[in-house]
Design a protein around this motif. Structure first.
Motif, PDB file in Angstrom:
ATOM      1  N   GLU A  17     -12.959  21.213  20.019  1.00  0.00           N
ATOM      2  CA  GLU A  17     -13.697  20.769  21.206  1.00  0.00           C
ATOM      3  C   GLU A  17     -14.803  21.760  21.562  1.00  0.00           C
ATOM      4  O   GLU A  17     -15.912  21.362  21.924  1.00  0.00           O
ATOM      5  N   THR A  25     -13.771  15.181  22.932  1.00  0.00           N
ATOM      6  CA  THR A  25     -12.552  15.547  23.645  1.00  0.00           C
ATOM      7  C   THR A  25     -11.362  14.816  23.029  1.00  0.00           C
ATOM      8  O   THR A  25     -11.411  13.609  22.789  1.00  0.00           O
ATOM      9  N   VAL A  26     -10.308  15.558  22.766  1.00  0.00           N
ATOM     10  CA  VAL A  26      -9.154  15.011  22.048  1.00  0.00           C
ATOM     11  C   VAL A  26      -8.072  14.606  23.032  1.00  0.00           C
ATOM     12  O   VAL A  26      -7.614  15.419  23.850  1.00  0.00           O
ATOM     13  N   ASP A  27      -7.667  13.355  22.957  1.00  0.00           N
ATOM     14  CA  ASP A  27      -6.548  12.836  23.742  1.00  0.00           C
ATOM     15  C   ASP A  27      -5.259  13.253  23.047  1.00  0.00           C
ATOM     16  O   ASP A  27      -4.994  12.841  21.919  1.00  0.00           O
ATOM     17  N   ARG A  28      -4.445  14.089  23.710  1.00  0.00           N
ATOM     18  CA  ARG A  28      -3.251  14.628  23.053  1.00  0.00           C
ATOM     19  C   ARG A  28      -2.231  13.546  22.718  1.00  0.00           C
ATOM     20  O   ARG A  28      -1.539  13.631  21.697  1.00  0.00           O
ATOM     21  N   ALA A  29      -2.114  12.512  23.557  1.00  0.00           N
ATOM     22  CA  ALA A  29      -1.187  11.417  23.254  1.00  0.00           C
ATOM     23  C   ALA A  29      -1.658  10.641  22.034  1.00  0.00           C
ATOM     24  O   ALA A  29      -0.849  10.256  21.170  1.00  0.00           O
ATOM     25  N   ALA A  30      -2.961  10.417  21.936  1.00  0.00           N
ATOM     26  CA  ALA A  30      -3.498   9.731  20.762  1.00  0.00           C
ATOM     27  C   ALA A  30      -3.280  10.576  19.503  1.00  0.00           C
ATOM     28  O   ALA A  30      -2.961  10.051  18.429  1.00  0.00           O
ATOM     29  N   PRO A  80      -2.881   3.594  20.450  1.00  0.00           N
ATOM     30  CA  PRO A  80      -3.781   3.919  21.568  1.00  0.00           C
ATOM     31  C   PRO A  80      -5.080   3.138  21.458  1.00  0.00           C
ATOM     32  O   PRO A  80      -5.420   2.602  20.389  1.00  0.00           O
ATOM     33  N   SER A  93     -10.998   4.842  19.483  1.00  0.00           N
ATOM     34  CA  SER A  93     -12.045   5.783  19.876  1.00  0.00           C
ATOM     35  C   SER A  93     -13.301   5.484  19.067  1.00  0.00           C
ATOM     36  O   SER A  93     -13.254   4.721  18.092  1.00  0.00           O
ATOM     37  N   GLU A 124     -11.743   7.046  12.878  1.00  0.00           N
ATOM     38  CA  GLU A 124     -11.561   7.805  14.108  1.00  0.00           C
ATOM     39  C   GLU A 124     -11.355   9.280  13.775  1.00  0.00           C
ATOM     40  O   GLU A 124     -10.731   9.618  12.761  1.00  0.00           O
ATOM     41  N   TYR A 159      -9.360  11.312  14.840  1.00  0.00           N
ATOM     42  CA  TYR A 159      -7.949  11.698  14.805  1.00  0.00           C
ATOM     43  C   TYR A 159      -7.368  11.651  13.394  1.00  0.00           C
ATOM     44  O   TYR A 159      -6.388  12.351  13.099  1.00  0.00           O
TER      45      TYR A 159
END
Length: 323
Positions: A257, A263-268, A183, A186, A220, A222
């Motif tokens: 959050e 904000t967390v991108d679920r796909a990432a 992705p 970030s 990141e 994530y």
């Protein structure tokens, strides 16, 4: 360094901070890990007795130096994360024979099975929320500490696997999938690097402190979020409690959050869950290699190596149905 000599030298280190009459009492080793050794002791100055922790270990090119560990913990504390109070840290080997960090002792438990046994549903939900809050605070921490560097998680573990000269078809498929589906990056933040159950002190259902900062770096968010949620750190809890064995991933992310995290991108996050699982698999293979090569013959390391197949299963499960 023998315990008797260590006591004498510890007193010398602490006297400028706690007073010239300071003596060391009740020194005992707690752990002797591959990179760091932990000691507990009391610093006694007159009628004052203070419970402290010493972490010490030889410098290497993998783990953060003690002074960097101390600096990032101060930064994380300033952002609201629970960490022990740092008294002194030094990368010098002169005083104690190795670099060291001395901090306050925090009451509580780190052994996950014991923590799980003392928690009910309300306690688990409370602790999960506090873990999310702590991680959001860490990610707000300043990133200007000297020596704090950026790190590419995928490149690091690709290199580690290549250096062993050994791989598996599942690992290679995972690396290929990661390369094809990465992705967009970030914003870079302060990253703990090993945020998980087992590296947290829990007092009842309260998160008392975040420990073990030797893998801290800039990266990141994530990385930390996903690492907390892989199966290895559930310690036997069911899949529905994938976030540290405390609750669901969606609940963990929502709490993160809500606590002011990005904000967390679920796909990432799904991509990073593959990274985290693959990372654990490479670590398991690396630990096995330490045993098999004769570098450090150990039943424990051999047993960790047998878990490579578990991570392969988890990777196949994560990648099922993806292109």
């Amino acid at each position: 360094m023998a315990a008797e000599s260590l006591s004498v030298n510890l007193a010398g280190v602490l006297r400028p901070i706690l007073g010239t009459a300071t003596e060391i009492d009740n020194l005992r080793a707690l752990t002797g890990g591959a990179s760091r050794t932990t000691w507990a002791f009391d610093a006694v100055t007159g009628s004052q007795r203070r419970a402290l922790i010493l972490r010490t270990g030889p410098p290497d090119d993998v783990h953060a130096g003690m002074e960097l560990e101390a600096a990032v913990q101060v930064a994380a504390a300033a952002a609201g994360a629970p960490v022990p109070e740092i008294l002194i840290a030094s990368d010098s080997v002169e005083a104690l024979g190795n670099p060291f960090l001395i901090c306050g002792e925090i009451p509580g438990e780190t052994i996950v099975r014991r923590i799980q046994r003392q928690l009910d549903d309300v306690g688990r939900a409370k602790l999960l929320g506090q873990c999310a809050q702590a991680l959001a605070a860490i990610h707000r921490g300043a990133v200007d500490a000297p020596g704090l560097t950026a790190q590419d998680d995928v490149a690091q573990w690709r290199l580690r696997l290549d250096e062993m000269g050994d791989t598996t078809a599942t690992f290679e498929w995972a690396f290929r999938w990661l390369a094809e589906h990465r992705p967009p990056p970030s914003p870079r933040r302060l990253v703990h690097g090993d945020f998980r159950m087992g590296n947290l002190i829990v007092d009842g259902s309260e998160l008392a402190a975040v420990l073990d900062w030797e893998l801290v770096h800039i990266g990141e968010i994530y990385e930390d979020l996903a690492w907390f949620c892989i199966r290895a750190w559930r310690f036997g809890a069911p899949a529905g409690m994938a976030a540290g064995g405390l609750g669901g991933i969606d609940d963990f992310i929502a709490a993160y959050e809500h606590a002011g995290g990005a904000t967390v991108d679920r796909a990432a996050l799904r991509w990073w869950l593959v990274v985290a699982t693959l990372r654990w698999g490479v670590i398991c293979r690396f630990q096995a290699e330490r045993h098999l090569s004769g570098q450090s013959r150990s039943v424990e390391l051999a047993a960790i190596g047998r878990r490579v197949c578990e991570t392969e299963w988890d990777l196949l499960d994560l990648l099922e149905g993806v292109s």
